[in-house]
Structure formats: structure tokens, C-alpha cells
Enzyme design. Structure first.
Site, short mmCIF file in Angstrom:
data_model
loop_
_atom_site.label_atom_id
_atom_site.label_comp_id
_atom_site.label_asym_id
_atom_site.label_seq_id
_atom_site.Cartn_x
_atom_site.Cartn_y
_atom_site.Cartn_z
N ASP A 1 -12.98 52.26 11.78
CA ASP A 1 -11.58 51.88 12.21
C ASP A 1 -11.74 50.62 13.04
OD1 ASP A 1 -8.97 52.77 13.63
OD2 ASP A 1 -10.11 52.14 15.56
N TYR B 1 -8.29 43.38 17.41
CA TYR B 1 -9.71 43.05 17.67
C TYR B 1 -10.57 41.79 17.36
CZ TYR B 1 -9.57 48.15 18.19
OH TYR B 1 -9.20 49.43 18.54
N LYS C 1 -4.51 49.22 12.08
CA LYS C 1 -3.43 49.46 13.45
C LYS C 1 -2.43 48.52 12.91
CE LYS C 1 -6.78 51.39 16.49
NZ LYS C 1 -8.04 50.72 15.90
#
Length: 324
Positions: A51, A56, A80
Site C-alpha cells: 500500500d 508519501y 490513494k
């Protein structure tokens, strides 16, 4: 590694997945070799679900993960949407908790158009032609404050329809929310269906915030949970040592007292508190996977090696009295 199904889909994920925030330089910088080594260690132990998110490292995590997975097969990938990256053309890169991130700023867009833009950019950073699961990132009051309702309406009016279409045409295999709070999960589930929810920190050995309200709905609607933050930012892994962290900050005294009691119970049963924390969410079949997130091979191996240790029933019963 045992596998579990995501909602009503045909997608199976291993009980342990790998969260890629740390390889995006969360709190401290790691080099490419270190990031690759921990990803390889996860793979070698049978972890095939990874994930990540544009957020990030401002794209760094997706780039590193894509480079790693490009030579593999049989992997499952989630990323995401909801946060868009744009180049920082002047001045310092905004500090969102990542050390030495890529030179991008972050803005929010939960509309259908924003979701498509986000996914297109993720494909480019990943260098991969497949994304299996899409999480709608941080659509919650804690992140957006007074703007939360506007972002929620943007998602419910057009964002959800885009995700439904992407799943229907086979572009993705599942979708849901990726959040730290229970209330937005309830808000969204009142209005629409989801395959799963990536919930960080609210269904753990210590924090049972999702247990009374969200879990019954998930069971009824066949919405799987993927659990992040299983150690509540560290304290369930480190115990109550000086500097213990709970939910990204110094652990307050009431939390230290609860965890200290749990440590005592774990010692009586001759188990590690971290082992119990890893296993706790998976005791409920609604949990499909628990994410481990680290940039240290040694930490990853330590958690994997104790993952299957048997936890006595008496521990669970006693520990429950000290949970939130």
C-alpha cells in the site's frame, strides 16, 4: 501466508501487507538501497500486498515501490486519491512530515475529475500498468476542518461514480476509504457502498474506537477492513519506555497507564505485546489484512517471525479491560 477476501470482490490479500509510508521518508530519510532491501524482505516472507500513496514522500514512495514491483509478478497494489501533487516552483518544499521529499506541494480534490487526475499521475510515478485497490485518502474532519463537508460532497456527487466505473470496467478491483477516523466512514456508508476501508489506529489492541459503531455495519454490508497503525504509532511495539509515541505524538499519562497494564498481562502470559497487537484485528473475519510499515529489515523480520505465536485466550480477556 494466509489470504482473505476483500468484501464481495474476488480479490484475495495476504493477512499481512506492507505499508509504504516509511520508504517515502516518513520522519527520516532512507536511501534507495535501504528501501529496496525492506521491500525485498517483505516479498521473501510472502507479503505480496503493498500500500502506497502520492502523499508519501510527495511521490517518492510510489516511485520506489514501482521500481521494485516492475520485476515481480503476483503482487497486489493499492494507492490513494484525493491529494494532488504540484511542483514547488519557488521557496521551500512544504513540511508534511517527510524528510527530503520530492519537490511537490499537496492540494485536495475528491471530485471525479480529481480522482482521475490523481490516478493518471500515480501510474506515471509507479511505472506500472495496474492498480488493484484505490483508497480515498484522509477524507475526514481531522484533516479538513471546516472544509470537510465540501470535500465529502465532492466525493459523493462525482468521485464515487468514477470509482464505480473504474471497478465496473476492470481498471481497478476494489475501492474504499483510507482514513484515521471512524466518523467519515459512517458518513460515507450512509450514502453509498464500499468494498473496504483502510482504517489506521482505530481498531487496535489499545484503541477500539471502531468496534461499537463501524464494525457492525461492515459485517452487515460485507465491507472489509484493512488495518494500518496497528501499533498506534509505536507504543504497542515499544511498550512504555521513555519517549513512547501514541498517535504521532508523546504518549499521555492515561495511555501509558493502559499500556503498562497490558505489558504486565503480556508478561504473565509469556508473550510479546507487539505480537498480540499484530494479531488482534485479524481475530475478526471482517479484517482482511494488517499493514506493517517500516524502513528497517530487522523490524520487519522481528514482527513476521512472531506473527504466528499462539496468544492464550486469557490474555485477550484481560487486555480488553484496559483498551480505550
Amino acid at each position: 501466508m494466509k489470504h482473505r477476501k476483500i468484501g464481495a470482490t474476488d480479490l484475495l490479500v495476504p493477512e499481512l501487507g506492507f505499508g509504504c509510508g516509511a520508504i517515502g521518508n516518513l520522519y527520516r530519510a532512507v536511501d534507495h538501497e535501504t528501501a529496496h532491501a525492506v521491500l525485498q524482505a517483505a516479498w521473501d516472507h510472502g507479503i505480496t500486498y503493498f500500500d502506497t500513496a502520492p502523499y508519501y514522500g510527495h511521490g517518492l514512495s510510489e516511485r520506489r515501490l514501482g521500481d521494485f514491483l516492475r520485476t515481480k509478478s503476483g503482487w497486489i497494489l493499492s494507492t490513494k486519491v484525493g491529494k494532488l501533487l504540484s511542483p514547488v516552483r519557488a521557496g521551500a518544499v512544504p513540511d508534511h512530515g517527510f524528510a527530503d521529499p520530492l519537490p511537490f506541494d499537496v492540494s485536495y480534490d475528491y471530485s471525479g475529475e480529481g480522482i482521475l487526475r490523481s490516478l493518471e499521475a500515480s501510474y506515471h510515478r509507479l511505472g506500472l500498468s495496474r492498480i488493484d485497490v484505490v483508497w480515498v485518502h484522509d477524507l475526514e474532519p481531522k484533516t479538513h476542518g471546516a472544509a470537510y463537508q465540501d470535500h465529502l460532497q465532492a466525493f459523493l456527487s462525482s468521485g464515487i461514480r468514477v470509482l464505480e466505473k473504474l471497478k465496473a470496467d476492470g481498471t481497478i478491483r476494489a475501492y474504499g476509504l483510507g482514513v484515521n477516523e471512524v466518523s467519515p466512514c459512517l458518513d460515507v456508508l450512509r450514502a453509498t457502498d464500499l468494498d473496504a476501508i483502510l482504517l489506521a489506529g482505530r481498531y487496535t489492541l489499545l484503541d477500539r474506537g471502531a468496534e461499537a459503531t463501524l464494525l457492525p455495519i461492515c459485517r452487515e454490508r460485507n465491507v472489509s477492513l484493512v488495518i494500518g497503525g496497528v501499533f498506534n504509532s509505536g507504543i504497542l511495539a515499544t511498550g512504555t519506555k521513555p519517549g513512547a509515541v501514541f498517535d504521532y505524538g508523546p504518549a499521555p499519562a492515561p495511555i501509558l497507564e493502559r499500556v503498562k497494564a497490558m505489558e504486565g498481562i503480556a508478561s504473565q502470559h509469556e508473550i510479546a505485546l507487539a505480537t498480540a497487537a499484530l494479531q488482534f484485528p485479524l481475530r475478526d473475519p471482517i479484517t482482511a489484512s494488517v499493514l506493517l510499515g517500516t524502513a528497517k529489515v530487522s523490524s520487519l523480520q522481528r514482527n513476521i517471525e512472531v506473527f504466528d505465536h499462539v496468544i492464550p485466550t486469557g490474555f485477550w480477556e484481560a487486555a480488553t479491560h484496559h483498551a480505550m
